[in-house]
Design a protein around this motif. Structure first.
Motif, PDB file in Angstrom:
ATOM      1  N   LEU A 202     -17.879  43.289  78.136  1.00 51.96           N
ATOM      2  CA  LEU A 202     -19.215  42.910  77.655  1.00 51.96           C
ATOM      3  C   LEU A 202     -19.121  41.995  76.440  1.00 51.96           C
ATOM      4  CD1 LEU A 202     -21.661  45.941  77.611  1.00 51.96           C
ATOM      5  CD2 LEU A 202     -21.946  43.769  78.758  1.00 51.96           C
TER       6      LEU A 202
ATOM      7  N   ALA B 140     -17.780  38.541  77.362  1.00 54.26           N
ATOM      8  CA  ALA B 140     -18.810  37.774  78.056  1.00 54.26           C
ATOM      9  C   ALA B 140     -19.839  37.280  77.042  1.00 54.26           C
ATOM     10  CB  ALA B 140     -19.467  38.618  79.134  1.00 54.26           C
ATOM     11  N   GLY B 141     -20.161  38.139  76.070  1.00 52.05           N
ATOM     12  CA  GLY B 141     -21.124  37.766  75.036  1.00 52.05           C
ATOM     13  C   GLY B 141     -20.619  36.589  74.209  1.00 52.05           C
TER      14      GLY B 141
ATOM     15  N   PHE C 112     -20.655  33.560  76.256  1.00 55.39           N
ATOM     16  CA  PHE C 112     -22.050  33.148  76.420  1.00 55.39           C
ATOM     17  C   PHE C 112     -22.497  32.325  75.214  1.00 55.39           C
ATOM     18  CE2 PHE C 112     -26.584  33.929  75.711  1.00 55.39           C
ATOM     19  CZ  PHE C 112     -27.108  33.494  76.916  1.00 55.39           C
TER      20      PHE C 112
ATOM     21  N   LEU D  81     -22.955  32.099  82.707  1.00 52.65           N
ATOM     22  CA  LEU D  81     -24.344  32.477  82.381  1.00 52.65           C
ATOM     23  C   LEU D  81     -24.926  31.509  81.364  1.00 52.65           C
ATOM     24  CD1 LEU D  81     -24.708  36.294  81.817  1.00 52.65           C
ATOM     25  CD2 LEU D  81     -25.962  34.837  83.370  1.00 52.65           C
TER      26      LEU D  81
ATOM     27  N   MET E  70     -27.797  32.058  87.330  1.00 52.63           N
ATOM     28  CA  MET E  70     -27.890  33.074  86.290  1.00 52.63           C
ATOM     29  C   MET E  70     -27.706  34.470  86.892  1.00 52.63           C
ATOM     30  SD  MET E  70     -30.690  35.243  85.264  1.00 52.63           S
ATOM     31  CE  MET E  70     -32.219  34.408  85.609  1.00 52.63           C
ATOM     32  N   ILE E  71     -28.193  34.649  88.124  1.00 45.52           N
ATOM     33  CA  ILE E  71     -28.195  35.996  88.698  1.00 45.52           C
ATOM     34  C   ILE E  71     -26.778  36.491  89.041  1.00 45.52           C
ATOM     35  CG2 ILE E  71     -28.934  37.334  90.728  1.00 45.52           C
ATOM     36  CD1 ILE E  71     -31.598  35.714  90.488  1.00 45.52           C
TER      37      ILE E  71
ATOM     38  N   GLY F 188     -24.197  37.261  86.092  1.00 43.72           N
ATOM     39  CA  GLY F 188     -24.713  38.411  85.346  1.00 43.72           C
ATOM     40  C   GLY F 188     -24.494  39.701  86.121  1.00 43.72           C
ATOM     41  N   LEU F 189     -24.755  39.624  87.421  1.00 40.54           N
ATOM     42  CA  LEU F 189     -24.558  40.782  88.283  1.00 40.54           C
ATOM     43  C   LEU F 189     -23.083  41.193  88.284  1.00 40.54           C
ATOM     44  CD1 LEU F 189     -26.684  42.219  89.935  1.00 40.54           C
ATOM     45  CD2 LEU F 189     -25.991  40.885  91.935  1.00 40.54           C
TER      46      LEU F 189
ATOM     47  N   ILE G  91     -20.872  40.757  85.900  1.00 35.24           N
ATOM     48  CA  ILE G  91     -20.537  41.433  84.630  1.00 35.24           C
ATOM     49  C   ILE G  91     -21.081  42.857  84.668  1.00 35.24           C
ATOM     50  CG2 ILE G  91     -20.777  41.431  82.106  1.00 35.24           C
ATOM     51  CD1 ILE G  91     -21.447  38.447  82.286  1.00 35.24           C
ATOM     52  N   ALA G  92     -22.372  42.986  85.053  1.00 30.75           N
ATOM     53  CA  ALA G  92     -23.002  44.307  85.027  1.00 30.75           C
ATOM     54  C   ALA G  92     -22.275  45.285  85.949  1.00 30.75           C
ATOM     55  CB  ALA G  92     -24.467  44.185  85.421  1.00 30.75           C
TER      56      ALA G  92
ATOM     57  N   VAL H 109     -18.852  46.257  84.404  1.00 32.01           N
ATOM     58  CA  VAL H 109     -19.022  47.167  83.268  1.00 32.01           C
ATOM     59  C   VAL H 109     -19.445  48.545  83.776  1.00 32.01           C
ATOM     60  CG1 VAL H 109     -20.390  47.590  81.206  1.00 32.01           C
ATOM     61  CG2 VAL H 109     -19.528  45.314  81.670  1.00 32.01           C
ATOM     62  N   LEU H 110     -20.353  48.559  84.730  1.00 34.57           N
ATOM     63  CA  LEU H 110     -20.800  49.826  85.325  1.00 34.57           C
ATOM     64  C   LEU H 110     -19.602  50.550  85.941  1.00 34.57           C
ATOM     65  CD1 LEU H 110     -23.320  51.520  86.073  1.00 34.57           C
ATOM     66  CD2 LEU H 110     -23.346  50.321  88.254  1.00 34.57           C
TER      67      LEU H 110
ATOM     68  N   ASN I  57     -17.515  52.065  83.267  1.00 37.77           N
ATOM     69  CA  ASN I  57     -18.255  53.177  82.652  1.00 37.77           C
ATOM     70  C   ASN I  57     -18.225  54.411  83.541  1.00 37.77           C
ATOM     71  OD1 ASN I  57     -19.069  52.165  80.199  1.00 37.77           O
ATOM     72  ND2 ASN I  57     -20.986  51.314  80.979  1.00 37.77           N
TER      73      ASN I  57
ATOM     74  N   SER J  53     -24.772  49.365  80.979  1.00 41.36           N
ATOM     75  CA  SER J  53     -23.789  48.443  81.561  1.00 41.36           C
ATOM     76  C   SER J  53     -24.276  47.004  81.624  1.00 41.36           C
ATOM     77  CB  SER J  53     -23.437  48.886  82.977  1.00 41.36           C
ATOM     78  OG  SER J  53     -23.041  50.224  82.980  1.00 41.36           O
ATOM     79  N   MET J  54     -25.579  46.823  81.520  1.00 40.93           N
ATOM     80  CA  MET J  54     -26.123  45.485  81.674  1.00 40.93           C
ATOM     81  C   MET J  54     -25.897  44.678  80.398  1.00 40.93           C
ATOM     82  SD  MET J  54     -29.760  45.297  83.283  1.00 40.93           S
ATOM     83  CE  MET J  54     -30.450  43.880  84.009  1.00 40.93           C
ATOM     84  N   PRO J  55     -25.331  43.470  80.492  1.00 41.84           N
ATOM     85  CA  PRO J  55     -25.192  42.674  79.268  1.00 41.84           C
ATOM     86  C   PRO J  55     -26.575  42.370  78.695  1.00 41.84           C
ATOM     87  CG  PRO J  55     -24.114  41.605  81.148  1.00 41.84           C
ATOM     88  CD  PRO J  55     -24.858  42.765  81.687  1.00 41.84           C
TER      89      PRO J  55
ATOM     90  N   PHE K 171     -27.607  39.941  76.961  1.00 42.10           N
ATOM     91  CA  PHE K 171     -28.048  38.550  77.110  1.00 42.10           C
ATOM     92  C   PHE K 171     -28.482  38.250  78.533  1.00 42.10           C
ATOM     93  CE2 PHE K 171     -23.796  37.670  78.702  1.00 42.10           C
ATOM     94  CZ  PHE K 171     -23.032  38.591  78.009  1.00 42.10           C
ATOM     95  N   TRP K 172     -27.918  38.981  79.505  1.00 42.99           N
ATOM     96  CA  TRP K 172     -28.351  38.778  80.895  1.00 42.99           C
ATOM     97  C   TRP K 172     -29.746  39.362  81.096  1.00 42.99           C
ATOM     98  CZ3 TRP K 172     -27.643  41.961  85.761  1.00 42.99           C
ATOM     99  CH2 TRP K 172     -27.952  41.205  86.891  1.00 42.99           C
TER     100      TRP K 172
END
Lengths: 295, 307
Positions: free
Chosen positions: A226, A229-230, A233, A249, A263-264, A267-268, A270-271, A274-275, A278, B142-144, B146-147
């Motif tokens: 995360l 990516a930030g 970004f 992104l 964008m979708i 982002g998906l 990364i999410a 990360v999920l 986690n 989990s969601m960034p 910024f996204w």
């Protein structure tokens, strides 16, 4: 003859069945199984990227510019006509690298710091842990920004910056585990038996800190991904034309209205990654610490 | 109580002191010549570079530079930015209200949304509601940020056209605050759920139920109050994280706060501004955590008497 053989095979077999047991337990917990599946998928995408990706991720005009998702380009194309799906798949490589390198740096340094502080006690402990507390309150992003201000921008520097920024977190956790372990009878027995300082730290304390750090490290990969990516970004990490998800992104920003797919999908990606880490972390925690299961 | 406040203030001072050492060291850790790196984009002669070095005091021993820096900081002088040659403290103070507005409104959203979700999940523990709420929370974690910000921007500003894309009015605060608030709310939801589950299992809640008190009274008067204690104790840290998160979110929404300034400074290698920002950030976070700790101690006497 057979007696030593069995004695040798015994612990190894026990260890193997221990791993098997842990894996079975991990697969039985829903979060562990889903997390493991996602992480495996990521690893497969990273390793076999050239085989999976239909196009070169850097080749411009692989298709028409800004074309929406279609049979030819599953995730559409970007403003330079590069295939988004291929870029997302190759992005998995960079993401795994970031996770492993950043967590590697923070985990080993934090572990050492926490072990030393916890074992030494007294002033060493007080000074080290106070410093760790202060750094912790600066938050990771500010430490990472300071590191990037020193090192300059770029993906490798961003990995190092994130690695350094998370050291206080791992040091704190290691320290708290060491404090508990130090007061257990086995440790006092080892001291009484005259174990050397290094032996006490590395043979007695370390193995007992590892399980907690496996959990924290797995969860830490998600934080590192995360954060990287930030930074990308913001333009401080990956640089063009690297197919890094955060950077992708950021280049989609001006085109959101015209090409939302740009964008979708990153982002998906990364999410989901990360999920995955986690959930895997939660799953491993359940396996290693059964008390958590009730939660 | 006075002793507690003094203790916390001293701890905050130590934090600020370490930050001041760190920012002085920062410029010396730069590989290469920091002055040349800072002025890489400017037309400068060697003589000018040396003059700048002298003006910034970089030609003196490090310890002397440190005392010079602290001396200036104590009089409110954080130096001048390289880009634009503006006084650093004034630039930071000018931008800070925007960041504060973003942070405080996000914290409010995070506590209301996250707190209710966590409380609800704990109350419905083990049911599909709990599973749904916690799935939402882990997706949120989990969601960034910024996204999420870009998605909200796409939905509310571009597709539905309810909110403006850029600017500095209160309408422009809604999306960044929502983004940061929801992301942090997910963390608070998980914390609250686990704190509330501990409370629901405790004897005093069971006794309250057994006494025949109305369910809502037990929930709100007894359980919620105690359940909030550990959540409130985390607010100081959450505030620091929100300030950190604001750095990224301000850049997504072109919100003119200190975070956006900091990123521009890192790009431009504007060291006086970077140093000022870090010291400022550390000071704000340290002072806010003192305020939160004191408020927390007022709520929970066990803390101030150190038991």
């Amino acid at each position: 003859m057979s007696a030593p053989d069995t004695a040798q095979a015994g612990p190894a077999a026990a260890r193997l069945s221990g791993v098997q047991q842990a894996l079975t337990a991990l697969l039985r917990s829903p979060s562990g199984a889903v997390g493991l599946a996602i992480v495996l998928l990521l690893v497969i995408a990273a390793v076999f990227a050239p085989l999976i990706a239909p196009h070169d991720p850097l080749r411009m005009a692989s298709g028409p510019r800004l074309s929406p998702p279609s049979a030819a380009h599953w995730m559409g194309t970007d403003q330079l006509g590069r295939d988004m799906f291929s870029r997302v798949v190759f992005g998995a490589r960079l993401t795994l690298q970031i996770g492993v390198i950043a967590v590697g740096i923070s985990l080993t340094s934090g572990l050492l710091l926490g072990l030393v502080a916890g074992y030494a006690g007294g002033w060493t402990e007080r000074v080290l842990m106070r410093l760790v507390d202060v750094l912790f309150s600066f938050t990771e992003i500010v430490i990472a920004l300071a590191c990037l201000a020193i090192l300059g921008v770029g993906l490798v520097n961003a990995m190092i910056a994130i690695g350094i920024a998370s050291i206080p977190f791992y040091a704190r956790i290691t320290h708290s585990v060491v404090l508990v372990e130090k007061n257990k009878p086995y440790f006092e027995a080892a001291i009484a038996a005259g174990a050397s300082r290094l032996r006490l730290i590395f043979v007695h304390l370390l193995p007992n800190v590892i399980p907690t750090l496996i959990v924290v490290g797995t969860l830490g990969v998600s934080t590192a991904v995360l954060a990287a990516a930030g930074l990308s970004f913001l333009g401080l990490g990956a640089q063009p034309p690297q197919p890094e998800w955060g950077f992708m992104l950021s280049s989609s920003r001006d085109l959101i209205a015209r090409a939302p797919w740009m964008m979708i999908f990153p982002g998906l990606a990364i999410a989901i990654t990360v999920l995955g880490f986690n959930l895997l972390g939660d799953g491993v925690r359940e396996v290693l610490d059964p008390r958590q299961r009730a939660r | 109580m006075a002793r507690f406040i003094v203790q916390r203030l001293l701890a905050a001072l130590v934090t600020i002191w370490i930050a001041s050492i760190a920012v002085t060291m920062l410029i010396h850790l730069v590989p290469g010549d920091p002055v040349r790196i800072m002025y890489a984009g400017f037309q400068t002669t060697d003589a000018e570079i040396e003059a700048i070095r002298t003006r910034l005091g970089l030609d003196r021993p490090v310890w002397e530079q440190y005392f010079m820096y602290v001396g200036r900081v104590l009089t409110g002088d954080l130096g001048y930015s390289i880009v634009g040659n503006q006084p650093v403290l004034q630039t930071l103070l000018q931008r800070f209200p925007a960041t504060l507005a973003l942070t405080v409104s996000s914290l409010f959203i995070a506590v209301v949304v996250g707190g209710s979700l966590g409380f609800f999940a704990a109350y419905k523990r083990g049911t599909a509601w709990d599973f749904g709420a916690m799935t939402l929370a882990i997706v949120g974690v989990s969601m960034p940020h910024f996204w999420l910000g870009l998605l909200l921007l796409f939905l509310f500003s571009m597709t539905l056209e309810w909110l403006p894309v850029g600017g500095s009015g209160w309408q422009n605060l809604i999306l960044p605050a929502l983004t940061l608030g929801l992301a942090t709310g997910a963390v608070i939801a998980r914390l609250t759920r686990s704190a509330m589950i501990d409370i629901f299992d405790q004897d005093f809640v069971r006794t309250a139920h057994a006494k025949g008190l109305p369910k809502t009274l037990v929930l709100y008067r007894h359980a919620l109050r105690s359940g909030l204690v550990p959540v409130v104790s985390m607010l100081g840290l959450q505030f620091a994280y929100l300030m950190g998160g604001a750095i990224v979110i301000e850049n997504v929404f072109a919100w003119n706060g200190v975070g956006r300034l900091a990123i521009q400074a890192v790009f431009a290698r504007d060291y006086p501004l970077i140093q000022g920002f870090i010291l400022f950030f550390a000071t704000v976070v340290a002072l806010v955590s003192v305020v939160i700790d004191v408020a927390y101690a007022l709520l929970d006497p066990r803390i101030r008497y150190g038991t």
